[in-house]
Design an enzyme around this catalytic site. Structure first.
Site, PDB file in Angstrom:
ATOM      1  CE1 TYR A  46      -3.046  -3.181   0.207  1.00 58.97           C
ATOM      2  CE2 TYR A  46      -3.555  -2.666   2.752  1.00 58.97           C
ATOM      3  CZ  TYR A  46      -3.393  -3.453   1.562  1.00 58.97           C
ATOM      4  OH  TYR A  46      -4.395  -4.486   1.589  1.00 58.97           O
ATOM      5  CG  HIS A 126      -0.890  -8.783   0.424  1.00 62.56           C
ATOM      6  ND1 HIS A 126      -0.289  -7.542   0.244  1.00 62.56           N
ATOM      7  CD2 HIS A 126      -2.359  -9.030   0.195  1.00 62.56           C
ATOM      8  CE1 HIS A 126      -1.389  -6.876  -0.408  1.00 62.56           C
ATOM      9  NE2 HIS A 126      -2.611  -7.828  -0.245  1.00 62.56           N
TER      10      HIS A 126
END
Length: 299
Positions: A46, A126
């Protein structure tokens, strides 16, 4: 471990799609805290670490919350222009997939530095869509070792699909699954995974409950999974909105409440890029959804 019912997703804090200032990011986190949010999720992905740094600075003097971040993408110096991948950032870094034991440990060490903490509560593997075997054979055992050492409290998997998480639930001692967009008012394809989690005691964090925007407003519009919504999905969303209105609630309120009806779901995780969005979500969350509505929707 016990998870709060609602969490703040950190992708917007990493300048997802468009930039926000450090001050706006801090106000968003502060508003979440003041609204009772005690689950905070982020990732190196992010904003090339920007979300982790902003979240760490805001939470550094606070206690009593659950903090999660992710492994699988290492941030390394960029040889050319940075790979922004949907984030409005200009840092001279690039992402490198790495689900090896050493890569996972390095990723987590780097995250601890950016967050300014000595340990985290949840480490999520992830998006290992194209790296499933390495994630099973190397990433998971590395995190299991760190869990036994107390560096992390729980091991999880964060994905936008349900099939790979179902395999992890069957083959490992996973604690948590973060499932984005696959158990919502418009897409319940992840139900087999949720049922498997319930049977094994794995907790589910439901993300993407608005399916990227179609369920986020009283009048359905926008995208479904970041693509233009089809006419069929738009019609279904409008139908649910009409039923919601008849019962005195709104479409986003119902979208937030739906996942927690499944016994495996411990929390919903909502991204926000402003204090106003946080307060709006908190207000919707605090109002109950009538049982008669679920009966009318057949959910």
């Amino acid at each position: 471990m016990k998870f709060p019912d609602i969490g703040l997703g950190g992708a917007p804090l990493g300048n997802l799609f468009s930039a926000i200032t450090d001050e706006q990011a801090r106000a968003t986190i502060d508003a979440a805290w003041d609204s009772g949010v005690r689950l905070f999720d982020t990732a190196p992905h992010y904003g090339l670490g920007l979300s982790e740094r902003r979240l760490g600075e805001a939470l550094r003097e606070r206690t009593g919350h659950v903090l999660s971040t992710k492994v699988g993408r290492l941030l390394v110096d960029a040889d050319a222009a940075p790979d922004e991948q949907g984030f409005d950032v200009t840092l001279p870094l690039t992402r490198r997939w790495d689900f090896s034991r050493d890569g996972v440990r390095r990723s987590l060490e780097d995250s601890l530095v950016r967050l300014g903490v000595s340990h985290i509560d949840v480490a999520l593997i992830h998006d290992p869509d194209d790296h499933v075997e390495q994630a099973l054979d190397e990433a998971y055992p590395a995190l299991a070792e760190l869990r036994s050492q107390g560096v992390i409290k729980a091991i999880g998997l964060g994905m936008n699909q349900w099939q790979v998480p179902a395999r992890f639930v069957a083959e490992t001692d996973l604690d948590v699954v973060m499932l984005a967009g696959r158990y919502t008012l418009l897409d319940q394809s992840g139900l087999p995974l949720l049922d498997a989690c319930a049977a094994k005691g794995v907790r589910v964090l439901a993300a993407g409950v608005f399916n990227s925007g179609l369920l986020a407003t009283d009048e359905p519009a926008g995208t479904f999974d970041y693509q233009p919504a089809s006419a069929e999905l738009l019609a279904r969303a409008r139908e649910i909105a009409a039923v919601s209105a008849r019962h005195g609630v709104s479409l986003p309120q119902v979208a937030m409440a739906f996942p927690l009806r499944h016994p495996a779901v411990a929390s919903i995780v909502l991204g926000a890029r402003s204090a106003a969005e946080v307060r709006r979500n908190a207000g919707l969350w605090s109002a109950p959804v009538p049982e008669a509505l679920w009966a009318e929707l057949g959910l």
